[in-house]
Scaffold this motif. Structure first.
Motif, PDB file in Angstrom:
ATOM      1  N   ALA A  72       0.845  -1.203   0.000  1.00 23.45           N
ATOM      2  CA  ALA A  72       0.000   0.000   0.000  1.00 23.45           C
ATOM      3  C   ALA A  72       0.875   1.247   0.000  1.00 23.45           C
ATOM      4  CB  ALA A  72      -0.912  -0.013   1.217  1.00 23.45           C
ATOM      5  N   LEU A  73       2.007   1.156   0.682  1.00 18.15           N
ATOM      6  CA  LEU A  73       2.924   2.295   0.719  1.00 18.15           C
ATOM      7  C   LEU A  73       3.507   2.562  -0.671  1.00 18.15           C
ATOM      8  CD1 LEU A  73       4.142   4.143   2.984  1.00 18.15           C
ATOM      9  CD2 LEU A  73       6.159   2.720   2.836  1.00 18.15           C
ATOM     10  N   GLN A  74       3.800   1.491  -1.386  1.00 17.18           N
ATOM     11  CA  GLN A  74       4.307   1.667  -2.753  1.00 17.18           C
ATOM     12  C   GLN A  74       3.258   2.354  -3.622  1.00 17.18           C
ATOM     13  OE1 GLN A  74       7.437   1.175  -3.497  1.00 17.18           O
ATOM     14  NE2 GLN A  74       7.654   0.484  -1.367  1.00 17.18           N
ATOM     15  N   HIS A  75       2.007   1.933  -3.447  1.00 16.21           N
ATOM     16  CA  HIS A  75       0.920   2.578  -4.203  1.00 16.21           C
ATOM     17  C   HIS A  75       0.838   4.052  -3.845  1.00 16.21           C
ATOM     18  CE1 HIS A  75      -0.909  -0.717  -6.373  1.00 16.21           C
ATOM     19  NE2 HIS A  75      -0.769  -1.474  -5.294  1.00 16.21           N
ATOM     20  N   CYS A  76       1.017   4.334  -2.555  1.00 15.16           N
ATOM     21  CA  CYS A  76       0.916   5.713  -2.081  1.00 15.16           C
ATOM     22  C   CYS A  76       2.037   6.559  -2.665  1.00 15.16           C
ATOM     23  CB  CYS A  76       0.973   5.712  -0.556  1.00 15.16           C
ATOM     24  SG  CYS A  76       0.888   7.330   0.188  1.00 15.16           S
ATOM     25  N   LYS A  77       3.230   5.979  -2.725  1.00 14.82           N
ATOM     26  CA  LYS A  77       4.382   6.735  -3.231  1.00 14.82           C
ATOM     27  C   LYS A  77       4.320   6.902  -4.741  1.00 14.82           C
ATOM     28  CE  LYS A  77       7.789   5.817   0.352  1.00 14.82           C
ATOM     29  NZ  LYS A  77       8.902   4.954   0.784  1.00 14.82           N
ATOM     30  N   ALA A  78       3.731   5.908  -5.405  1.00 13.57           N
ATOM     31  CA  ALA A  78       3.677   5.950  -6.867  1.00 13.57           C
ATOM     32  C   ALA A  78       2.680   6.987  -7.362  1.00 13.57           C
ATOM     33  CB  ALA A  78       3.289   4.574  -7.397  1.00 13.57           C
TER      34      ALA A  78
END
Lengths: 134, 272
Positions: A72-78
Motif C-alpha cells: 500500500a505504501l508503494q501505491h501511495c508513493k507511486a
C-alpha cells in the motif's frame, strides 16, 4: 549410492536449518502477542501446546500485514504528489494509509475490499472548501 | 511520532467490554504498530485500520482452521508443524504475493524446503522485532475474588487438592426453606434436617479434634469351638456385650472357627 548419500546429507542440513529456525522463534517476539494469537487459534479449533508453533503463526500473520502495508505504501508513493503551495505543508508531508491504497494492495492478495466511494467522516468533510472556511 | 500514533489509537478505541471487542482492539494496536514500522504515520479514516485489522484476524483464523482440519484428518486433535506448514501452503496459494512458491512443498519431502517456511525464516532473520506496546493483563489463577478460599482449612483429613466445600449458607438456607414449606413436617428427614445445623455445631468438626470426655470401650476376645464340623469357616463377630457404666462399653470379640484338620493338612496349608 552417491546420490543417496548426497540427498541424505542435504536432508540432514535441512533438518538442522529447520531446528535452528524453530529455535530462533523462541527468542523472537512477534508484534502480535502470544496470548492474542492463542485466543484466535482456540476460537478456530486449533490446539497446540508448543509456543514455537504459535509464534510461527504469529510471524506469518505479521509478515502478511507488513507485506500488505508496504505494498500500500508503494501505491501511495507511486501516486503523483498533489501540488502544494504552502511550504509548511511540504515539510509536513506525512504518509497516510488510505482505503484506496489498501484496497489496491489487498486485491493482489486475493482480498477484494469494497469501500464506499464517498465517506463522510465528519459533517464538514463533503462541504465545499470555500463554505467550510467561512 | 510514535507517541502520537499510539494516542490516536487509544482515543479511537471505545471502552469495549466484551472479549471479542477487546481482542479486536488489541489486534488493531498490533496492526497499527506494524504499519508504523513500514513507514505510515496515520490513516485517513478509522475504518481503514479496522478493515485491515479484520482481514488480519481472518487471515490468522484461516491458517488456524486449515491447520486444525489437517490435523483432524490425520486423526489427531493437536496440530503440529506439518499441519501449520500445510495450512500456510494453502494460504500461500490464495495469497500468492505474500509467500511466493507456495506450491513447491510436495515436490520436496523436507519441510524446510517449503518456500513459505524459508520466506518466514528469512523474515524472522531480517525483520526488526517490534514488541507489543503494552504487556497484556493476565487473569491470576489464585485470584481471591474468583475462587473462594477453603472454608475449613483446618480439616487436615481432607486432601488439599479436593475442591472446597460449598459455602455453608447454601445448604443452611435450604434447610430453613424446607422448614418453612412444612410439606414434610412429620417426616424423619425434616426432623433430621432441623437438627443438622445444631449437630454440626455441637460436634465441632471444624477443629477436627475429639471431645475430651467420651465413652470408654473395652474389648474382650473369646473363641467359640462349639459349632459343628464339616467346613472350614472362620467368623469373627464384634458384639456389644454390656454397659458397665454409663460411659463405658465392653465389646466381646467372638471368634468362631471350624476346622477339618485332615483336609487342610492334605492341602499343605495350616488353617488360618
Amino acid at each position: 549410492m552417491n546420490q543417496g548419500q548426497q540427498s541424505g546429507e542435504a536432508k540432514h542440513e535441512d533438518d538442522a536449518a529447520l531446528t535452528e529456525f524453530l529455535a530462533s522463534l523462541m527468542d523472537y517476539t512477534p508484534t502480535i502477542p502470544d496470548d492474542l494469537v492463542e485466543h484466535y487459534l482456540a476460537k478456530s479449533g486449533f490446539q497446540c501446546p508448543d509456543v514455537r508453533l504459535i509464534r510461527l503463526v504469529a510471524v506469518a500473520t505479521q509478515k502478511f500485514v507488513a507485506d500488505v502495508a508496504s505494498d500500500a505504501l508503494q501505491h501511495c508513493k507511486a501516486r503523483p504528489a498533489p501540488v502544494v503551495k504552502d511550504k509548511k505543508q511540504q515539510k509536513d508531508k506525512r504518509l497516510v494509509l488510505t482505503m484506496e491504497d489498501l484496497s489496491k494492495a489487498l486485491r493482489e492478495y486475493g482480498v477484494n475490499v469494497k469501500h464506499p466511494e464517498y465517506f463522510a467522516d465528519s459533517p464538514s468533510t463533503g462541504m465545499d472548501p470555500a463554505t467550510r472556511d467561512e | 511520532m510514535k507517541r502520537r500514533r499510539k494516542g490516536r489509537v487509544n482515543s479511537e478505541a471505545p471502552p469495549d467490554q466484551s472479549a471479542a471487542d477487546f481482542s479486536f482492539s488489541l489486534t488493531r494496536v498490533a496492526v497499527s504498530q506494524i504499519c508504523l514500522s513500514v513507514g505510515y504515520t496515520s490513516t485517513d479514516t478509522s475504518s481503514t485500520l479496522n478493515s485491515l485489522t479484520l482481514i488480519t484476524t481472518k487471515f490468522l483464523q484461516s491458517i488456524a482452521e486449515l491447520a486444525a482440519s489437517f490435523s483432524n484428518s490425520a486423526n489427531r486433535t493437536e496440530a503440529n508443524l506439518f499441519d501449520i506448514v500445510n495450512g500456510l501452503q494453502d494460504t500461500a496459494l490464495a495469497t500468492s504475493d505474500c509467500f511466493p512458491g507456495g506450491s513447491t512443498l510436495h515436490k520436496s519431502h523436507c519441510l524446510i524446503k517449503s518456500a513459505v517456511l524459508r520466506n518466514l525464516s528469512d523474515f524472522v532473520a531480517s525483520a526488526f522485532e517490534i514488541p507489543f506496546a503494552k504487556p497484556l493483563p493476565r487473569l491470576e489463577i489464585g485470584d481471591s475474588t474468583r475462587v473462594p478460599p477453603r472454608s475449613s482449612p483446618e480439616m487436615k483429613s481432607i486432601p488439599a487438592w479436593l475442591p472446597p466445600f460449598p459455602d455453608s449458607s447454601l445448604y443452611l438456607d435450604r434447610c430453613k426453606e424446607d422448614k418453612s414449606d412444612r410439606l414434610w413436617e412429620n417426616s424423619d428427614s425434616v426432623i433430621a434436617c432441623e437438627s443438622f445445623p445444631e449437630r454440626s455445631r455441637g460436634r465441632n468438626r471444624r477443629s477436627g479434634s475429639l471431645p475430651l470426655r467420651r465413652a470408654r470401650v473395652r474389648f474382650k476376645v473369646e473363641r467359640d469351638w462349639s459349632n459343628g464340623v464339616g467346613s472350614c469357616n472362620s467368623d469373627t463377630r464384634l458384639e456389644r456385650w454390656r454397659d458397665i457404666n454409663q460411659d463405658e462399653y465392653e465389646v466381646k470379640k467372638k471368634i468362631v472357627e471350624e476346622y477339618i484338620y485332615g483336609a487342610d493338612v492334605d492341602a499343605g496349608e495350616w488353617p488360618r
